[in-house]
Enzyme design. Structure first.
Site, PDB file in Angstrom:
ATOM      1  N   HIS A   1      42.462  36.447  33.815  1.00  0.00           N
ATOM      2  CA  HIS A   1      42.983  34.727  34.138  1.00  0.00           C
ATOM      3  C   HIS A   1      41.524  34.416  34.642  1.00  0.00           C
ATOM      4  O   HIS A   1      40.734  34.849  35.474  1.00  0.00           O
ATOM      5  CB  HIS A   1      43.807  34.668  35.264  1.00  0.00           C
ATOM      6  CG  HIS A   1      45.080  35.609  35.250  1.00  0.00           C
ATOM      7  ND1 HIS A   1      45.258  36.770  35.763  1.00  0.00           N
ATOM      8  CD2 HIS A   1      46.330  35.140  34.552  1.00  0.00           C
ATOM      9  CE1 HIS A   1      46.469  37.123  35.306  1.00  0.00           C
ATOM     10  NE2 HIS A   1      47.164  36.016  34.644  1.00  0.00           N
TER      11      HIS A   1
ATOM     12  N   ASP B   1      40.572  34.360  38.211  1.00  0.00           N
ATOM     13  CA  ASP B   1      40.256  35.791  38.794  1.00  0.00           C
ATOM     14  C   ASP B   1      38.797  35.759  38.684  1.00  0.00           C
ATOM     15  O   ASP B   1      38.355  36.466  39.576  1.00  0.00           O
ATOM     16  CB  ASP B   1      40.782  36.949  37.554  1.00  0.00           C
ATOM     17  CG  ASP B   1      42.372  36.788  37.375  1.00  0.00           C
ATOM     18  OD1 ASP B   1      43.096  36.465  38.434  1.00  0.00           O
ATOM     19  OD2 ASP B   1      42.836  37.544  36.451  1.00  0.00           O
TER      20      ASP B   1
ATOM     21  N   GLU C   1      55.057  44.049  28.086  1.00  0.00           N
ATOM     22  CA  GLU C   1      54.849  44.939  29.408  1.00  0.00           C
ATOM     23  C   GLU C   1      56.150  45.610  29.725  1.00  0.00           C
ATOM     24  O   GLU C   1      57.339  44.981  29.629  1.00  0.00           O
ATOM     25  CB  GLU C   1      54.346  43.849  30.399  1.00  0.00           C
ATOM     26  CG  GLU C   1      54.255  44.380  31.736  1.00  0.00           C
ATOM     27  CD  GLU C   1      53.630  43.288  32.485  1.00  0.00           C
ATOM     28  OE1 GLU C   1      52.740  42.651  32.195  1.00  0.00           O
ATOM     29  OE2 GLU C   1      54.017  43.381  33.897  1.00  0.00           O
TER      30      GLU C   1
HETATM   31  C1  XLS Z   1      52.900  38.742  35.368  1.00  0.00           C
HETATM   32  C2  XLS Z   1      52.226  38.987  33.944  1.00  0.00           C
HETATM   33  C3  XLS Z   1      50.731  38.521  34.046  1.00  0.00           C
HETATM   34  C4  XLS Z   1      50.216  38.498  32.561  1.00  0.00           C
HETATM   35  C5  XLS Z   1      48.885  37.698  32.554  1.00  0.00           C
HETATM   36  O1  XLS Z   1      54.058  39.301  35.530  1.00  0.00           O
HETATM   37  O2  XLS Z   1      52.481  40.304  33.724  1.00  0.00           O
HETATM   38  O3  XLS Z   1      49.813  39.627  34.746  1.00  0.00           O
HETATM   39  O4  XLS Z   1      49.829  39.640  31.987  1.00  0.00           O
HETATM   40  O5  XLS Z   1      49.068  36.260  32.882  1.00  0.00           O
HETATM   41 NI    NI Z   2      51.243  41.409  31.902  1.00  0.00          NI
HETATM   42 NI    NI Z   3      54.133  41.230  34.941  1.00  0.00          NI
END
Ligand code: XLS
Ligand code: NI
Ligand code: NI
Length: 439
Positions: free
Chosen positions: A103, A106, A270
């Site tokens: 990000h 970061d 994810e």
């Molecule tokens: C949060 C998200 C974040 C994204 C990127 O839950 O997974 O980490 O991957 O903004």
């Molecule tokens: Ni993520």
């Molecule tokens: Ni996440």
């Protein structure tokens, strides 16, 4: 020669095979081993998540961080950011991975104004570029953190206040610039606060229209600057908002099609977001793959007892093997990679723990891939599923698939049939046994 400053004494992690008892070696992830026509390195394109590994120090709603990163001590933001980059590139080199993801803030602490933030981002990306050149480490994707700053408490692109939307637009432009400068291969949108906390104060339809406008503008800008990569939407159902508009893969795909974004955007799936949505990882991958939208993976896992995004490192071999079956059948990822969007536990306070976590994560994916490849090649799984639908391969079933029949035709066929419908077993338990026998 890899730097040895922050993770002193740890050598580059090597593949030693499953007989090895060296905790600092891969047991299954062999980057050069060919599986299903590609090396593991090519299949996975493992990436390190800058935020969890080098920023988050274990703070939770009940207490401060516990991990006290040595690269975080300098009071000058640029020097602190350079120290963090040194630590990150040392770690990634020692892991032998090829990619990182970030990000914007970061990389360096946000400034007090947009102009100051932009200046800082320029300075730190200059520095990171030199680290990339020295190590060959590439950027899998960049993104903007449009959820932490209090200004985004009511959302970024979906904020009811246009002033906030413009600020988010400026921030995303700068994050896109940083991503392109570092040759980012993709760009991610995770809408942390793009949703609502209460429908009583929310015009959901208007907010979704705004989100689509915003994504279209971001895409058009990046394309106008020559960006060739893919944009990824990262679905998540909730947390931090009560309901996020990119709820899951199916919802996000519907959204992209509704607003004509389907050709530039794919999905970043994810694991823990899938389970938060009451799905499985393999389900979300399947939905994405069915629409040719399987772009990238954020690797982690949830906790069976907890209802939130625990972002633990992957270690569930069955879950990963089932996911890798979908992955292989889909022909892999469209432009993305496997990013460890995972954090070590708050009480994992030795710097070695970050290595164990990533070694375990990579080995879990490697093992999952090996199991999936075996199951797909050495068992009758594929033919079993094909045969299950054999009644559509010829005759009236095939006519049905091709749109040649009407509801009246179905009525006539059923009415004229003289034989009883025979039960056909789905054989789930047998298939589960065969899968387990290959683990
Ligand atoms: C949060 C998200 C974040 C994204 C990127 O839950 O997974 O980490 O991957 O903004
Ligand atoms: Ni993520
Ligand atoms: Ni996440």
């Amino acid at each position: 020669m890899v730097n040895d400053k922050y993770f002193k004494g740890i050598e580059k992690i090597q593949f030693e095979g499953k007989e090895s008892d060296n905790p600092f070696a891969f047991k299954y992830y062999n980057p050069d081993q060919v599986v299903a026509g590609k090396t593991m390195r090519e299949h996975f394109r493992f990436a390190i998540a800058y935020w969890h590994s080098f920023c988050g120090q274990g703070a939770d709603p009940f207490g401060a961080g516990t991990q006290n990163f040595p690269w975080d001590s300098n009071s000058d933001p640029l020097q602190a950011a350079k120290d963090k980059a040194d630590a990150a590139f040392e770690f990634i080199s020692k892991m032998g991975f090829d990619y990182f993801c970030f990000h914007d803030y970061d990389l360096i602490q946000e400034g007090g104004s947009l102009a100051e933030s932009e200046k800082r981002l320029e300075a730190i990306t200059d520095y990171i570029k030199t680290k990339q050149d020295a190590t060959g480490i590439k950027l899998l994707w960049g993104t903007a953190n449009c959820f932490s700053n209090p200004r985004y408490m009511n959302g970024a692109a979906t904020n009811p206040d246009f002033d906030v939307v413009t600020y988010a637009g400026a921030q995303v432009k700068m994050a896109l610039d940083a991503t392109m400068k570092l040759n980012g291969e993709n760009y991610v949108f995770w809408g942390g606060r793009e949703g609502y906390i209460s429908l009583l104060n929310t015009d959901m339809g208007r907010e979704q229209d705004h989100m689509a406008r915003f994504l279209t503008m971001a895409k058009d800008y990046a394309r106008s600057q020559g960006f060739k990569g893919t944009f990824f939407i990262e679905p998540k159902p909730m947390e931090p908002s009560k309901h996020q508009y990119d709820f899951d893969a199916a919802t996000s795909i519907g959204f992209l099609h509704k607003y004509g974004l389907q050709d530039d955007f794919k999905l970043n799936i994810e694991v823990n977001h899938a389970t938060l949505a009451q799905h499985t990882f393999e389900h979300e991958l399947t939905v994405a793959a069915n629409d040719n939208m399987l772009g990238s993976i954020d690797a982690n896992r949830g906790d069976y007892q907890n209802g939130w995004d625990t972002d633990q490192f992957p270690n569930n071999i069955e879950e990963t093997a089932r996911a890798m079956m979908v992955f292989l059948k889909a022909g892999g990822l469209q432009g993305g990679g496997v990013n460890f969007d995972a954090k070590i536990r708050r009480n994992s306070t030795d710097f070695e723990d970050l290595f164990h976590a990533h070694i375990g994560g990579a080995d879990t994916f490697a093992r999952g891939l090996l199991v999936a490849d075996k199951v797909l090649n050495d068992t009758n799984f594929t033919s079993f599923v094909q045969e299950r639908y054999a009644s559509f391969d010829a005759g009236k079933g095939s006519d049905f698939e091709q749109g040649k029949l009407s509801l009246n035709d179905l009525y006539a066929i059923a009415s004229n049939s003289t034989s009883d419908i025979k039960p056909v077993s789905g054989k789930q338990e047998l298939l589960e046994n065969i899968l387990n026998n290959h683990i």
